[in-house]
Enzyme design. Sequence first.
Site, PDB file in Angstrom:
ATOM      1  N   ARG A 134       0.682  -1.382   0.081  1.00 23.58           N
ATOM      2  CA  ARG A 134      -0.058   0.185   0.142  1.00 23.58           C
ATOM      3  C   ARG A 134       0.973   1.193   0.095  1.00 23.58           C
ATOM      4  O   ARG A 134       2.101   1.202   0.223  1.00 23.58           O
ATOM      5  CB  ARG A 134      -0.884   0.087   1.225  1.00 23.58           C
ATOM      6  CG  ARG A 134      -0.661  -0.688   2.309  1.00 23.58           C
ATOM      7  CD  ARG A 134       0.122  -0.062   3.437  1.00 23.58           C
ATOM      8  NE  ARG A 134       0.141   1.422   3.666  1.00 23.58           N
ATOM      9  CZ  ARG A 134       1.021   2.547   3.661  1.00 23.58           C
ATOM     10  NH1 ARG A 134       2.345   1.768   3.565  1.00 23.58           N
ATOM     11  NH2 ARG A 134       0.888   3.443   3.753  1.00 23.58           N
ATOM     12  N   ARG A 194      -8.059  -0.864  -6.371  1.00 19.19           N
ATOM     13  CA  ARG A 194      -8.084   0.222  -5.595  1.00 19.19           C
ATOM     14  C   ARG A 194      -8.435   1.490  -6.326  1.00 19.19           C
ATOM     15  O   ARG A 194      -7.580   2.068  -7.194  1.00 19.19           O
ATOM     16  CB  ARG A 194      -6.527   0.746  -4.994  1.00 19.19           C
ATOM     17  CG  ARG A 194      -6.009  -0.538  -4.033  1.00 19.19           C
ATOM     18  CD  ARG A 194      -6.907  -0.701  -2.629  1.00 19.19           C
ATOM     19  NE  ARG A 194      -7.026   0.648  -1.975  1.00 19.19           N
ATOM     20  CZ  ARG A 194      -6.045   0.827  -1.020  1.00 19.19           C
ATOM     21  NH1 ARG A 194      -4.917   0.394  -0.940  1.00 19.19           N
ATOM     22  NH2 ARG A 194      -6.492   2.319  -0.218  1.00 19.19           N
ATOM     23  N   GLN A 230      -2.110   2.496  10.135  1.00 19.63           N
ATOM     24  CA  GLN A 230      -0.773   2.574   9.435  1.00 19.63           C
ATOM     25  C   GLN A 230       0.124   3.454   9.955  1.00 19.63           C
ATOM     26  O   GLN A 230       1.611   3.229  10.021  1.00 19.63           O
ATOM     27  CB  GLN A 230      -1.243   3.152   8.033  1.00 19.63           C
ATOM     28  CG  GLN A 230      -2.126   2.323   7.212  1.00 19.63           C
ATOM     29  CD  GLN A 230      -3.262   2.796   7.237  1.00 19.63           C
ATOM     30  OE1 GLN A 230      -4.002   3.274   8.281  1.00 19.63           O
ATOM     31  NE2 GLN A 230      -4.107   2.440   6.185  1.00 19.63           N
ATOM     32  N   ASP A 239      -3.315  10.150  -2.160  1.00 18.25           N
ATOM     33  CA  ASP A 239      -3.375   9.046  -3.200  1.00 18.25           C
ATOM     34  C   ASP A 239      -3.797  10.024  -4.511  1.00 18.25           C
ATOM     35  O   ASP A 239      -3.735   9.094  -5.551  1.00 18.25           O
ATOM     36  CB  ASP A 239      -4.441   8.277  -2.506  1.00 18.25           C
ATOM     37  CG  ASP A 239      -3.815   7.427  -1.624  1.00 18.25           C
ATOM     38  OD1 ASP A 239      -3.504   6.187  -1.829  1.00 18.25           O
ATOM     39  OD2 ASP A 239      -3.760   7.720  -0.451  1.00 18.25           O
ATOM     40  N   ASN A 297      -6.379  11.748   0.831  1.00 16.31           N
ATOM     41  CA  ASN A 297      -5.471  11.103   1.374  1.00 16.31           C
ATOM     42  C   ASN A 297      -6.022  10.122   2.593  1.00 16.31           C
ATOM     43  O   ASN A 297      -7.320  10.245   2.596  1.00 16.31           O
ATOM     44  CB  ASN A 297      -4.376  11.970   1.944  1.00 16.31           C
ATOM     45  CG  ASN A 297      -3.234  11.205   2.872  1.00 16.31           C
ATOM     46  OD1 ASN A 297      -2.645  10.314   1.773  1.00 16.31           O
ATOM     47  ND2 ASN A 297      -2.849  11.575   3.917  1.00 16.31           N
ATOM     48  N   LYS A 298      -5.481   9.513   3.177  1.00 15.48           N
ATOM     49  CA  LYS A 298      -6.126   8.525   4.362  1.00 15.48           C
ATOM     50  C   LYS A 298      -7.224   9.311   5.270  1.00 15.48           C
ATOM     51  O   LYS A 298      -6.653  10.471   5.498  1.00 15.48           O
ATOM     52  CB  LYS A 298      -4.773   7.889   5.092  1.00 15.48           C
ATOM     53  CG  LYS A 298      -5.556   7.043   6.181  1.00 15.48           C
ATOM     54  CD  LYS A 298      -6.167   5.915   5.365  1.00 15.48           C
ATOM     55  CE  LYS A 298      -5.282   4.963   4.235  1.00 15.48           C
ATOM     56  NZ  LYS A 298      -6.394   4.078   3.487  1.00 15.48           N
TER      57      LYS A 298
END
Length: 365
Positions: free
Chosen positions: A55, A98, A205, A246, A256-257
Site C-alpha cells: 500500500r 483500488r 498505518q 493518493d 489522502n487517508k
Amino acid sequence: MEIQRNIMDYDTVSLDDDNSAVVIIDQTKLPGNIELISLKTAQEIWDAIYLLQVRGAPAIGVAAAYGIYILAKGIDTQDYDTFYAEFKKQKEYLDSSRPTAVNLSWALNRMEQVIIRNSDKTVPELKQLLKKESIKIQEEDIRVCRTIGEYGLSLVKPGDGILTHCNAGKLAASKYGTATAPIYLGQEKGYGFRVFADETRPLLQGARLTAFELYASGVDVTLICDNMSATVMKNGWVNAVFVGCDRVAANGDTANKIGTSVVAAVAKQYQVPVYICAPTSTIDLSTPNGDAIKIEQRKPEEVTEMWYQERMAPEGVKVFNPAFDVTDHSLIAGIVTEYGIARAPYSESLKEIFAKKEAIEAEGV
C-alpha cells in the site's frame, strides 16, 4: 518466509524475474513479523493491493508495473493483437483493486503505452520492453522521493516538530517515502526533528508502519492517537505537517487517508502549515476538484473487529468506513513535488509544475 532484521534493510517491492514473481513485504503482518511474500498470479497481485499487503501510492504503482509485466510474461502467443487483448484484460483487472490511488492506473497506463508505441515489435521484444519500463518506474520513484525530500527540507529547520498522518514512508514507496523524505534527509544531516505520528484509525498505518520504520531508523518519533493532534499543536510542539496523498485534483483538493482533513483543519486553527508531498504521478489534472474523486468504502469489520480479541462494537450497528477523505485546497500551505513546490492558486501552479516537467523531459534531463 519470516525475517528478523531491521525493516529498513528490505525493499518494499522488488522484481524476482527468475521466478516470475513480485516480491513484497506483507504490511498486514507488521510490526510483529517481517514477512516477504511472492506474488505470481493475477489474483495474488490483485489481492495484495486490495488487502493492503502492499500500500501507499508509489509502492502500489511499482507493484502494478511489476505485476502487469509478470502477467504479460506469461501470455503464450506470438500474435500482437492476441497479446495486447490479453494484456488489456489483465491490466483492467488489476486496475479495479483500488479506485482512489491514481498511481495504480498511472503505472498500468504507462505500461500499456509501451505496447501501443511498439506495435511493430515481436511479442518477446515487447515483454523485454515491459520489463525495462517496470524497472524504470521503480528507479524513478527513488529519485522522485529524494527530490521531494529536498524540497520539503527547505520548508523546515533543525529541531522542528513535524506531524504526519498514515504512512507515506519507505513502506509506501521504494525508498525515502514522500511525506517522510524530508525527515529521512534531515536525519542524514543531523537536523534532529521531533516527529509525531498519528496512529491512523482504523487500519493503524501510523502506529504499525510509520512509527515502526522511523523508530528503526533512529528518528525521534512519538506515537499519538488521532484525537491528540490538536493537543500537540496547541502545545507548540508541531511546526509543520507533512502528509502524502493518493490523488490531487486540479484545484489542489487532495485525497489522502481518512483523518487527514481533520488534521488539516486543526492545523489551520493553530497556524501550523500543512504540506502535501505528491509525486506528479499522483496529481490528476483531469479531476477538477475533490468532489470528483471516488472514495473507496471498506469493510465494517476493519472498525469493529480487526484489532480486537473480541468484537468492540454491538452486533448489527451500522458502520461508515471510507478509506480516504478530501482535504480542501484552502487548508493546504503547499504541494511538494519533484519539480518544485506548488502554492495557491493551485489551478495555476500545478499547471506550471507540469509545464516544467514537460520542458525538462523534452530536454532529456
